[in-house]
Design an enzyme around this catalytic site. Structure first.
Site, PDB file in Angstrom:
ATOM      1  N   SER A 104     -12.247  20.731 -67.617  1.00 17.60           N
ATOM      2  CA  SER A 104     -12.832  21.204 -68.876  1.00 17.60           C
ATOM      3  C   SER A 104     -13.213  20.020 -69.760  1.00 17.60           C
ATOM      4  CB  SER A 104     -11.847  22.148 -69.580  1.00 17.60           C
ATOM      5  OG  SER A 104     -12.432  22.749 -70.702  1.00 17.60           O
ATOM      6  N   THR A 105     -12.624  19.923 -70.970  1.00 20.79           N
ATOM      7  CA  THR A 105     -12.991  18.856 -71.899  1.00 20.79           C
ATOM      8  C   THR A 105     -12.760  17.485 -71.270  1.00 20.79           C
ATOM      9  OG1 THR A 105     -12.301  20.277 -73.715  1.00 20.79           O
ATOM     10  CG2 THR A 105     -12.642  17.954 -74.219  1.00 20.79           C
ATOM     11  N   HIS A 118     -15.866  23.975 -67.341  1.00 22.43           N
ATOM     12  CA  HIS A 118     -16.151  24.841 -68.476  1.00 22.43           C
ATOM     13  C   HIS A 118     -17.398  24.323 -69.193  1.00 22.43           C
ATOM     14  CE1 HIS A 118     -11.586  25.908 -68.641  1.00 22.43           C
ATOM     15  NE2 HIS A 118     -12.227  26.589 -67.706  1.00 22.43           N
ATOM     16  N   MET A 137      -8.293  21.272 -72.267  1.00 21.51           N
ATOM     17  CA  MET A 137      -7.365  21.961 -73.150  1.00 21.51           C
ATOM     18  C   MET A 137      -6.930  23.288 -72.547  1.00 21.51           C
ATOM     19  SD  MET A 137      -5.784  21.989 -76.094  1.00 21.51           S
ATOM     20  CE  MET A 137      -6.608  20.913 -77.287  1.00 21.51           C
ATOM     21  N   ASP A 188      -6.034  27.023 -68.220  1.00 22.83           N
ATOM     22  CA  ASP A 188      -6.852  27.619 -67.160  1.00 22.83           C
ATOM     23  C   ASP A 188      -6.683  26.840 -65.859  1.00 22.83           C
ATOM     24  OD1 ASP A 188      -8.710  29.406 -66.017  1.00 22.83           O
ATOM     25  OD2 ASP A 188     -10.331  27.968 -66.324  1.00 22.83           O
TER      26      ASP A 188
END
Length: 404
Positions: A221-222, A248, A341, A344
């Site tokens: 993700s991030t 993401h 973050m 998931d």
């Protein structure tokens, strides 16, 4: 540490105000300064000393692309978050910005009453705290690049008012509107808790021994766009296993993201489509706002794209991908969870490990946000923690040694 200081660069007074309110309303963030274009931003950096920059793309005099080129030329390493439009052309330019060294991007909120404003605010704050905090650590360690002396002279001098001789700190800046709505009001306790750390849980006992690796699955993700660029640029061109990825990312961006990775990766990288073959030499990226699952058939494995509800607040979801891999491949996969973050992917990575597959997690030091890999580690689903700089070699090694 001190509050993370943010330089906001956008030609829209409304957008500068909106982003400023988001920064002001978030913990551990403060506004360093604002600028209406890239040229003014360069003039302000020496005095403002930001830890991170929020940058629009379309601006007069010096746009985002030109700013990033100048940033690279003068050797600045202050991280940059791009404010991107949702249009298809915006996606292409956004990926060009990542190729020029921008760290990440968020889509622009459309106004103070926008339904997506709080979502964008949460994403932006997460990025500012992650990338800005990492840059602060670099400054403390002495590894951040110093702002070159020529920058101080050539850009700061252009801010001196020739009549008064005073520094024009407020050039191009408007004050925030009093009484504006609180744009970032969500509780960040969960985000802070993720950083507190817990001992890893006892690892699940696998129901079978690891088998040969037939597929590699990554959840991220991030921090993901640049992390994947680093990993895939160094991936083995002779890798025998296909790779499937959940990053993401909003709808409309993943096709261009896959194209940008394809330009630097020795393997084929494409946005996954329904029915795509999952085959050696190919990396499939889950499309934005769609889940990616894999079905293993007697003659070939194929990709399925679904509109099932979000999991863990995400679509695509790493848990959905890892769940399908655990179901279809059991002990014959390599699962990897990287920077991001939240949680998931953590639960289903543990399930994948319990099935007998091998698993890796990105380590804390190299993660922009040590959330997803931390939770996966705490659940006992990570065999080995690996730094970003070593991740490509770890993948190559596992894939080579345990090829089917």
């Amino acid at each position: 540490m001190e509050a993370i200081s943010v330089l906001i660069v956008d030609d829209s007074a409304l957008m500068r105000s909106l982003i400023g309110k988001i920064v002001d309303s978030a913990p551990n963030l403060q506004i360093a300064d604002k600028a209406m274009n890239g040229r003014f931003a360069l003039q302000k950096i020496a005095k403002a000393k930001p830890d991170i920059i929020v940058l629009d793309i379309e601006m007069p005099e010096m746009n985002g692309i030109e700013f990033l080129k100048e940033r690279k030329k003068i050797g600045l390493d202050i991280p940059v978050i791009i404010l991107s439009s949702i249009a298809k052309e915006g996606a292409k330019v956004t990926m060009e910005c990542l190729e020029l060294g921008a760290s990440d991007f968020v889509t622009k909120p459309s106004g103070s009453e926008s339904a997506d404003l709080h979502t964008v605010a949460a994403q932006l704050v997460e990025m500012l705290q992650g990338y800005g905090g990492q840059y602060q650590l670099k400054k403390i360690a002495g590894t951040a690049r110093r702002i070159p002396e020529e920058l101080l002279k050539s850009y700061e001098s252009r801010l001196i008012d020739p009549e008064t001789g005073h520094y024009q700190r407020k050039t191009g800046i408007e004050s925030l509107h009093p009484g504006s709505p609180d744009l970032f009001h969500q509780d960040t306790a969960a985000a802070r808790a993720v950083q507190t750390g817990k001992p890893a849980a006892a690892k699940p006992v696998p129901v079978r021994k690891p088998g040969p690796i037939e597929i590699i699955a990554i959840g991220i993700s991030t921090g993901g766009p640049n992390a994947l660029r680093e990993v895939f640029a160094k991936i083995d061109p002779n890798l025998k296993q296909p790779i499937v990825v959940v990053q993401h990312m909003p709808a409309g961006f993943t096709e261009e993201f896959a194209n940008s990775l394809n330009r630097i990766c020795p393997l084929e990288v494409k946005e996954a489509q329904e029915g795509d073959l999952v085959k050696p030499g190919r990396i499939l990226i889950a499309p934005g706002d769609k889940h990616l699952e894999v079905e293993k058939r007697p003659l070939a494995s194929i990709a399925h794209i679904t509109d099932a509800p979000p999991q863990n607040g995400h679509r695509p979801s790493a848990d959905v991908l890892f769940g399908s891999i655990a179901r279809e491949y059991q002990n014959r996969a390599l699962g990897i969870i990287m920077t991001g973050m939240g949680r998931d992917g953590a639960a289903k990575l543990a399930e994948l490990y319990a099935e007998g597959s091998r698993t890796l997690g990105q380590d804390e030091k190299s993660s922009i946000v040590y959330g997803m890999p931390r939770v996966a580690w705490e659940l006992g689903g990570v065999m080995e923690q690996v730094s970003l700089s070593d991740m490509a070699e770890a993948i190559n090694k596992y894939a080579r040694e345990f090829a089917h």
